[in-house]
Design a protein around this motif. Structure first.
Motif, PDB file in Angstrom:
ATOM      1  N   LYS A  94      19.766  -2.859  -3.694  1.00  0.00           N
ATOM      2  CA  LYS A  94      19.913  -4.075  -3.036  1.00  0.00           C
ATOM      3  C   LYS A  94      20.225  -4.014  -1.411  1.00  0.00           C
ATOM      4  CE  LYS A  94      21.882  -6.783  -6.634  1.00  0.00           C
ATOM      5  NZ  LYS A  94      23.020  -7.624  -7.047  1.00  0.00           N
ATOM      6  N   ASP A  95      20.896  -2.712  -1.168  1.00  0.00           N
ATOM      7  CA  ASP A  95      20.918  -2.400   0.390  1.00  0.00           C
ATOM      8  C   ASP A  95      19.764  -2.242   1.158  1.00  0.00           C
ATOM      9  OD1 ASP A  95      23.853  -2.858   0.110  1.00  0.00           O
ATOM     10  OD2 ASP A  95      24.338  -0.818  -0.199  1.00  0.00           O
ATOM     11  N   ALA A 110      14.510   2.331   5.214  1.00  0.00           N
ATOM     12  CA  ALA A 110      15.808   2.236   4.472  1.00  0.00           C
ATOM     13  C   ALA A 110      16.746   3.632   4.432  1.00  0.00           C
ATOM     14  CB  ALA A 110      15.461   1.689   3.107  1.00  0.00           C
ATOM     15  N   SER A 111      16.302   4.682   4.384  1.00  0.00           N
ATOM     16  CA  SER A 111      16.726   5.937   4.624  1.00  0.00           C
ATOM     17  C   SER A 111      17.454   6.142   5.978  1.00  0.00           C
ATOM     18  CB  SER A 111      15.840   7.068   4.309  1.00  0.00           C
ATOM     19  OG  SER A 111      16.516   8.342   4.564  1.00  0.00           O
ATOM     20  N   GLN A 112      16.803   5.656   7.013  1.00  0.00           N
ATOM     21  CA  GLN A 112      17.428   5.561   8.164  1.00  0.00           C
ATOM     22  C   GLN A 112      18.281   4.466   8.493  1.00  0.00           C
ATOM     23  OE1 GLN A 112      13.804   5.118  10.541  1.00  0.00           O
ATOM     24  NE2 GLN A 112      13.404   7.354  10.496  1.00  0.00           N
ATOM     25  N   ASP A 113      18.160   3.532   7.966  1.00  0.00           N
ATOM     26  CA  ASP A 113      19.116   2.390   8.084  1.00  0.00           C
ATOM     27  C   ASP A 113      20.404   2.691   7.301  1.00  0.00           C
ATOM     28  OD1 ASP A 113      17.159   1.066   9.614  1.00  0.00           O
ATOM     29  OD2 ASP A 113      16.768  -0.307   8.169  1.00  0.00           O
ATOM     30  N   LEU A 114      20.245   3.224   6.259  1.00  0.00           N
ATOM     31  CA  LEU A 114      21.565   3.444   5.310  1.00  0.00           C
ATOM     32  C   LEU A 114      22.060   4.809   5.545  1.00  0.00           C
ATOM     33  CD1 LEU A 114      19.847   2.015   2.209  1.00  0.00           C
ATOM     34  CD2 LEU A 114      21.619   0.810   3.434  1.00  0.00           C
ATOM     35  N   ASN A 115      21.409   5.645   6.539  1.00  0.00           N
ATOM     36  CA  ASN A 115      21.916   7.024   6.688  1.00  0.00           C
ATOM     37  C   ASN A 115      22.202   7.607   5.390  1.00  0.00           C
ATOM     38  OD1 ASN A 115      22.616   8.975   8.319  1.00  0.00           O
ATOM     39  ND2 ASN A 115      25.108   8.422   8.129  1.00  0.00           N
ATOM     40  N   VAL A 116      20.976   7.718   4.554  1.00  0.00           N
ATOM     41  CA  VAL A 116      20.906   8.417   3.411  1.00  0.00           C
ATOM     42  C   VAL A 116      19.855   9.311   3.203  1.00  0.00           C
ATOM     43  CG1 VAL A 116      20.911   8.142   0.758  1.00  0.00           C
ATOM     44  CG2 VAL A 116      22.017   6.502   2.114  1.00  0.00           C
ATOM     45  N   LYS A 117      19.911  10.512   2.846  1.00  0.00           N
ATOM     46  CA  LYS A 117      18.781  11.476   2.947  1.00  0.00           C
ATOM     47  C   LYS A 117      17.631  10.692   2.073  1.00  0.00           C
ATOM     48  CE  LYS A 117      21.072  15.776   3.363  1.00  0.00           C
ATOM     49  NZ  LYS A 117      21.517  17.045   2.862  1.00  0.00           N
ATOM     50  N   SER A 148       0.732  -1.168  -0.032  1.00  0.00           N
ATOM     51  CA  SER A 148      -0.124  -0.016  -0.121  1.00  0.00           C
ATOM     52  C   SER A 148       0.837   1.236  -0.103  1.00  0.00           C
ATOM     53  CB  SER A 148      -0.836   0.097   1.366  1.00  0.00           C
ATOM     54  OG  SER A 148      -0.176   0.060   2.321  1.00  0.00           O
ATOM     55  N   SER A 149       0.280   2.382  -0.445  1.00  0.00           N
ATOM     56  CA  SER A 149       1.139   3.533  -0.175  1.00  0.00           C
ATOM     57  C   SER A 149       1.840   3.839   1.121  1.00  0.00           C
ATOM     58  CB  SER A 149       0.086   4.725  -0.369  1.00  0.00           C
ATOM     59  OG  SER A 149       0.930   5.971  -0.529  1.00  0.00           O
ATOM     60  N   PRO A 150       0.880   3.832   2.215  1.00  0.00           N
ATOM     61  CA  PRO A 150       1.666   4.084   3.570  1.00  0.00           C
ATOM     62  C   PRO A 150       2.794   2.816   3.948  1.00  0.00           C
ATOM     63  CG  PRO A 150      -0.512   4.113   3.668  1.00  0.00           C
ATOM     64  CD  PRO A 150      -0.436   3.500   2.432  1.00  0.00           C
ATOM     65  N   GLU A 151       2.720   1.709   3.267  1.00  0.00           N
ATOM     66  CA  GLU A 151       3.565   0.731   3.654  1.00  0.00           C
ATOM     67  C   GLU A 151       5.001   0.993   2.847  1.00  0.00           C
ATOM     68  OE1 GLU A 151       0.892  -3.188   4.371  1.00  0.00           O
ATOM     69  OE2 GLU A 151       1.597  -2.815   2.499  1.00  0.00           O
ATOM     70  N   ALA A 152       4.675   1.587   1.491  1.00  0.00           N
ATOM     71  CA  ALA A 152       5.818   1.548   0.940  1.00  0.00           C
ATOM     72  C   ALA A 152       6.863   2.899   1.121  1.00  0.00           C
ATOM     73  CB  ALA A 152       5.384   2.183  -0.916  1.00  0.00           C
ATOM     74  N   PHE A 153       5.768   3.888   1.669  1.00  0.00           N
ATOM     75  CA  PHE A 153       6.623   5.055   2.252  1.00  0.00           C
ATOM     76  C   PHE A 153       7.294   4.651   3.425  1.00  0.00           C
ATOM     77  CE2 PHE A 153       6.554   9.158   4.865  1.00  0.00           C
ATOM     78  CZ  PHE A 153       7.276   9.950   3.936  1.00  0.00           C
ATOM     79  N   HIS A 154       6.674   4.195   4.403  1.00  0.00           N
ATOM     80  CA  HIS A 154       7.387   3.481   5.571  1.00  0.00           C
ATOM     81  C   HIS A 154       8.600   2.693   5.009  1.00  0.00           C
ATOM     82  CE1 HIS A 154       8.166   1.863   9.446  1.00  0.00           C
ATOM     83  NE2 HIS A 154       8.139   0.782   9.007  1.00  0.00           N
ATOM     84  N   LEU A 155       8.616   2.064   4.064  1.00  0.00           N
ATOM     85  CA  LEU A 155       9.816   1.187   3.640  1.00  0.00           C
ATOM     86  C   LEU A 155      10.936   2.092   3.336  1.00  0.00           C
ATOM     87  CD1 LEU A 155      11.024  -1.577   3.056  1.00  0.00           C
ATOM     88  CD2 LEU A 155       9.816  -1.542   0.801  1.00  0.00           C
ATOM     89  N   LEU A 156      10.553   3.039   2.417  1.00  0.00           N
ATOM     90  CA  LEU A 156      11.475   4.108   2.063  1.00  0.00           C
ATOM     91  C   LEU A 156      12.126   4.880   3.020  1.00  0.00           C
ATOM     92  CD1 LEU A 156      12.412   4.680  -0.889  1.00  0.00           C
ATOM     93  CD2 LEU A 156      10.845   6.815  -0.558  1.00  0.00           C
ATOM     94  N   VAL A 157      11.347   5.398   3.929  1.00  0.00           N
ATOM     95  CA  VAL A 157      11.951   5.812   5.159  1.00  0.00           C
ATOM     96  C   VAL A 157      12.804   5.265   6.005  1.00  0.00           C
ATOM     97  CG1 VAL A 157      11.252   6.975   7.578  1.00  0.00           C
ATOM     98  CG2 VAL A 157       9.815   7.618   5.388  1.00  0.00           C
TER      99      VAL A 157
END
Length: 241
Positions: A228-229, A205-212, A194-203
């Protein structure tokens, strides 16, 4: 300054306002230094010194002479431009050869053929932006008229830079929103989220990878795939639950 002269200055700055307004901060600063050298009596070359994250940068200069003088001040750790960038005063150096405040820079300026300086702070929306630095090869090049002209000019220049900064920020925000929206859509389609799930996934991953977030979203959009990361398997499972 005589009334007629003041009126002429007002008319000149009014006509100059549109010229100073450029589509980006960088272009605006370049226009600021070029017009300053033409507008302020006595000025021959000019630059802007900017303080960003406690570091001095030189985003615009009319020619290599001005850039060299600014870099020398940064390298030597002393000079009028460094002082003017961090104070709210207009600073006039009538003759760098006889001025004892910055002896090492004074020696460098003398060798480069520079004798006079006039510096005005460029206040930004969130504090000091930096300074407009005007240089001349002759001593006592900047008289009272030059000082007043430079003060008025720097005020107009500050407004132009603030406007360009706002435009840059808005353009960046629009671009970020577009990238994030497209990346979310890609993840929704590819991983049946879903849209919220996809956005949560992106956020996440951003936090885990320390990427904006914007940079990560841009990577997803550019490749058409999640990097892949992102470890989509584990995150996908969390999002789906």
């Amino acid at each position: 300054m005589a009334e007629d002269e003041s009126m002429n200055l007002a008319a000149m700055f009014a006509s100059m306002a549109e010229t100073l307004r450029q589509p980006s901060v960088g272009q605006t600063l370049q226009q600021v230094v070029e017009l300053a050298a033409e507008t302020v009596p006595g000025a021959e070359y000019a630059s802007v010194t900017v303080v960003r994250k406690k570091r001095f940068q030189i985003p615009a200069c009319t020619d290599e002479r001005a850039g060299d003088l600014d870099r020398a001040q940064v390298r030597l750790g002393e000079g009028p431009a460094l002082e003017a960038s961090t104070t709210d005063q207009l600073l006039r150096v009538t003759d760098i050869v006889t001025d004892q405040r910055w002896p090492r820079f004074g020696a460098y300026a003398r060798e480069s053929g520079t004798r006079s300086m006039l510096l005005c702070q460029l206040p930004g929306e969130h504090g000091a932006l930096g300074s407009l630095n005007l240089y001349a090869s002759q001593p006592h090049a900047f008289d009272a008229t030059a000082v007043q002209t430079a003060a008025i000019y720097s005020a107009h220049a500050s407004l132009a830079v603030s406007h360009a900064s706002l435009v840059d920020s808005l353009n960046s925000a629009v671009s970020s929103r577009q990238y994030i929206g497209e990346a979310t859509g890609i993840l929704m389609e590819r991983y049946q989220l879903s849209s919220p799930e996809a956005f949560h996934l992106l956020v996440r991953a951003s936090q885990d990878l320390n990427v904006k977030l914007r940079e990560l979203a841009g990577e997803v959009v550019r490749t058409g795939l999640a990097p892949k990361d992102l470890e989509l398997g584990s995150h996908n499972g969390e999002a789906a639950r």
